[in-house]
Enzyme design. Structure first.
Site, PDB file in Angstrom:
ATOM      1  N   THR A 191      -1.488   3.386   4.937  1.00 48.29           N
ATOM      2  CA  THR A 191      -0.685   2.530   4.078  1.00 48.29           C
ATOM      3  C   THR A 191      -1.485   2.221   2.813  1.00 48.29           C
ATOM      4  OG1 THR A 191      -1.460   0.582   5.268  1.00 48.29           O
ATOM      5  CG2 THR A 191       0.639   1.535   5.990  1.00 48.29           C
ATOM      6  N   ILE A 216     -10.088  -2.727   4.360  1.00 44.42           N
ATOM      7  CA  ILE A 216     -11.021  -2.097   5.290  1.00 44.42           C
ATOM      8  C   ILE A 216     -12.270  -1.635   4.543  1.00 44.42           C
ATOM      9  CG2 ILE A 216     -11.325  -0.171   6.895  1.00 44.42           C
ATOM     10  CD1 ILE A 216      -8.209  -0.395   7.345  1.00 44.42           C
ATOM     11  N   VAL A 231      -2.235  -1.260   1.080  1.00 41.48           N
ATOM     12  CA  VAL A 231      -3.110  -2.427   0.981  1.00 41.48           C
ATOM     13  C   VAL A 231      -4.250  -2.316   1.995  1.00 41.48           C
ATOM     14  CG1 VAL A 231      -3.244  -4.955   1.183  1.00 41.48           C
ATOM     15  CG2 VAL A 231      -1.231  -3.890   0.123  1.00 41.48           C
ATOM     16  N   CYS A 232      -3.952  -1.823   3.175  1.00 42.59           N
ATOM     17  CA  CYS A 232      -4.923  -1.788   4.278  1.00 42.59           C
ATOM     18  C   CYS A 232      -6.259  -1.131   3.927  1.00 42.59           C
ATOM     19  CB  CYS A 232      -4.315  -1.112   5.503  1.00 42.59           C
ATOM     20  SG  CYS A 232      -2.856  -1.963   6.133  1.00 42.59           S
ATOM     21  N   PRO A 233      -6.262   0.061   3.301  1.00 41.55           N
ATOM     22  CA  PRO A 233      -7.574   0.675   3.055  1.00 41.55           C
ATOM     23  C   PRO A 233      -8.421  -0.118   2.066  1.00 41.55           C
ATOM     24  CG  PRO A 233      -5.843   1.969   2.023  1.00 41.55           C
ATOM     25  CD  PRO A 233      -5.165   0.947   2.880  1.00 41.55           C
TER      26      PRO A 233
END
EC number: 1.11.1.26
Length: 179
Positions: free
Chosen positions: A48, A55, A50-52
């Site tokens: 997706t 992370i 925003v997630c990376p």
């Protein structure tokens, strides 16, 4: 949702710790890394947008968390194979210095109370857990809003002082003294 003062629930999940196929997977439980502070953060889905960013931000500050005797666990409802594929295909995730936990049964997300009922994925939640397994910080964001990893680190610093820390306190600043 679990909150400050609650104990973390038991969990036992597969995790990705490397992009090398013969070293990629390990099991992580609530008892792993006993005696350490834990930063457990959830994200909705792999592959997706925003997630990376979140992370990778945790990855860049992993040494700072480690210096504070804290381990980082990242969690989503994707399988360990999806985590591995994402790490292999995304330059910012390739060499993450913390495990990506696979909550495929959604048991961990449900136990922490962060499973989005409509979407069936974890909300963007962050928990800081003390060495005894007690939650000392809990935060949750809507699916489309990323968290501030520097603020998570600042909060860990404040919690570890075991003192009264004023608004915007940063490591090295004076703490408050009760009269």
């Amino acid at each position: 949702m679990l909150t400050v003062g609650d104990r973390i629930p038991p969990f036992d999940v597969q995790a990705v710790v490397s992009i090398e196929d013969d070293k990629a997977f390990t099991r992580i439980t609530e008892k792993s890394q006993a005696g350490k502070w834990k930063v457990i953060f959830f994200w909705p889905k792999d592959f997706t947008f925003v997630c990376p960013t979140e992370i990778a931000a945790f990855g860049k500050l992993a040494g700072e968390f480690s210096d504070r005797d804290a381990v980082i666990y990242g969690v989503s409802v994707d399988s360990e194979y999806v985590h591995l594929a994402w790490r292999k295909s995304h330059q910012d995730l390739e060499h993450l210095p913390f495990p990506m936990l696979a909550d495929v049964k959604r048991e961990m997300s449900q136990a922490f109370g962060v499973l989005d009922k409509k979407e069936g994925v974890a909300l963007r939640a962050t928990f800081i857990v003390d060495p005894e397994g007690v939650i000392r910080f809990a935060s949750v964001h809507d699916l489309n809003v990323g968290r501030n990893v520097d603020e998570v680190l600042r909060t860990l610093d404040a919690l570890q002082t075991d003192e009264l820390c004023p608004c915007n306190w940063k490591k090295g600043d004076p703490v408050l003294k009760a009269a």
